[in-house]
Design an enzyme around this catalytic site. Sequence first.
Site, mmCIF file in Angstrom:
data_model
loop_
_atom_site.group_PDB
_atom_site.id
_atom_site.type_symbol
_atom_site.label_atom_id
_atom_site.label_comp_id
_atom_site.label_asym_id
_atom_site.label_seq_id
_atom_site.Cartn_x
_atom_site.Cartn_y
_atom_site.Cartn_z
ATOM 1 N N SER A 252 -28.062 -58.842 83.454
ATOM 2 C CA SER A 252 -28.688 -57.708 84.138
ATOM 3 C C SER A 252 -28.011 -56.401 83.712
ATOM 4 O O SER A 252 -27.978 -56.083 82.529
ATOM 5 C CB SER A 252 -28.629 -57.921 85.650
ATOM 6 O OG SER A 252 -29.364 -56.941 86.334
ATOM 7 N N HIS B 154 -35.604 -56.750 88.646
ATOM 8 C CA HIS B 154 -36.216 -57.572 87.608
ATOM 9 C C HIS B 154 -37.564 -58.153 88.040
ATOM 10 O O HIS B 154 -37.917 -59.278 87.690
ATOM 11 C CB HIS B 154 -35.253 -58.679 87.152
ATOM 12 C CG HIS B 154 -33.946 -58.142 86.671
ATOM 13 N ND1 HIS B 154 -33.848 -57.398 85.512
ATOM 14 C CD2 HIS B 154 -32.708 -58.176 87.212
ATOM 15 C CE1 HIS B 154 -32.584 -57.022 85.359
ATOM 16 N NE2 HIS B 154 -31.882 -57.467 86.370
#
Length: 313
Positions: free
Chosen positions: A94, A198
């Site tokens: 991430s 996300h």
Amino acid sequence: MLVLVAPGQGAQTPGFLTPWLELPGASDRIAAWSDAIGLDLAHYGTKADADEIRDTAVAQPLLVAAGLLSAAALGDGTSAAESARVSGVVAGHSVGEFTAAAFAGVLDDTAALRLVRTRGLAMAEAAAITATGMSALLGGDPEVTVPHLEKLGLTAANVNGAGQIVAAGTLEQLAALEADKPEGVRRVVALKVAGAFHTHHMAPAVAKLEEAAQELSPAAPVTRYVSNKDGQVVTDGAEVVARLVGQVANPVRWDLCMETFQELGATALIEVCPGGTLTGIAKRALPGVATVALKTPDDLDAARTLIAEHAAV
């Protein structure tokens, strides 16, 4: 072959930066980065409480700064990119991909921090539109879990490997998941994040990142850079940045990254500060690969030993 990785949001804890600032030059470096991005990293890394550093706009640059600082300390302290040259592969989970982009020399430290500051602010704004969150699922089979999540309107936002999946969506959808777990899932654990990262909920942040990225002049990676979009090695700097922009609203496939590490012959893995999460997954998914997590400077000697035994050069 040595892999250098950087963790994502949720790895931060109150005061975790404190011992790192005792290293020579560390306070000056953090002060310069703080001035560059308009955020007091030393305060948030040493004095702020858990709620303050849960703020997406704070947590993301704080994590990248900690990763860069700890990686620089592995070598002679000049830069994270210089230290990372001994690794055969770099990657990040991430927001950790921004740290990895600096490791690979695609962006310099300040450019990476400025871009991630924009990311954090934009994602915080996007998270404020709808009450959303993320929950980790313990146990279960991905082939069963992912369709179940989709049935509930949730996204498998992180597919981490070793059976670990993180679901993301509205708070109502996550509550429904608690009441209706996929077969084989033992527990559903809410994560300390401020939104459904996300996923499509972050789409407004993508446009702001695209605009900020236009001002960058990315370089080609000097170390193999593995993207968590699909686990592929990316050799073009502009493509790395494009993936950094797009991953805000797309799932993290850490499982595919680890498959690539195996294919490339990984023998050791070091996770930069605040380490622990990715080494924990690696111990389950990459048997035989030696690991060290940089939690405090006390871990540097163990990491340097791994470098001496497994470094690319």
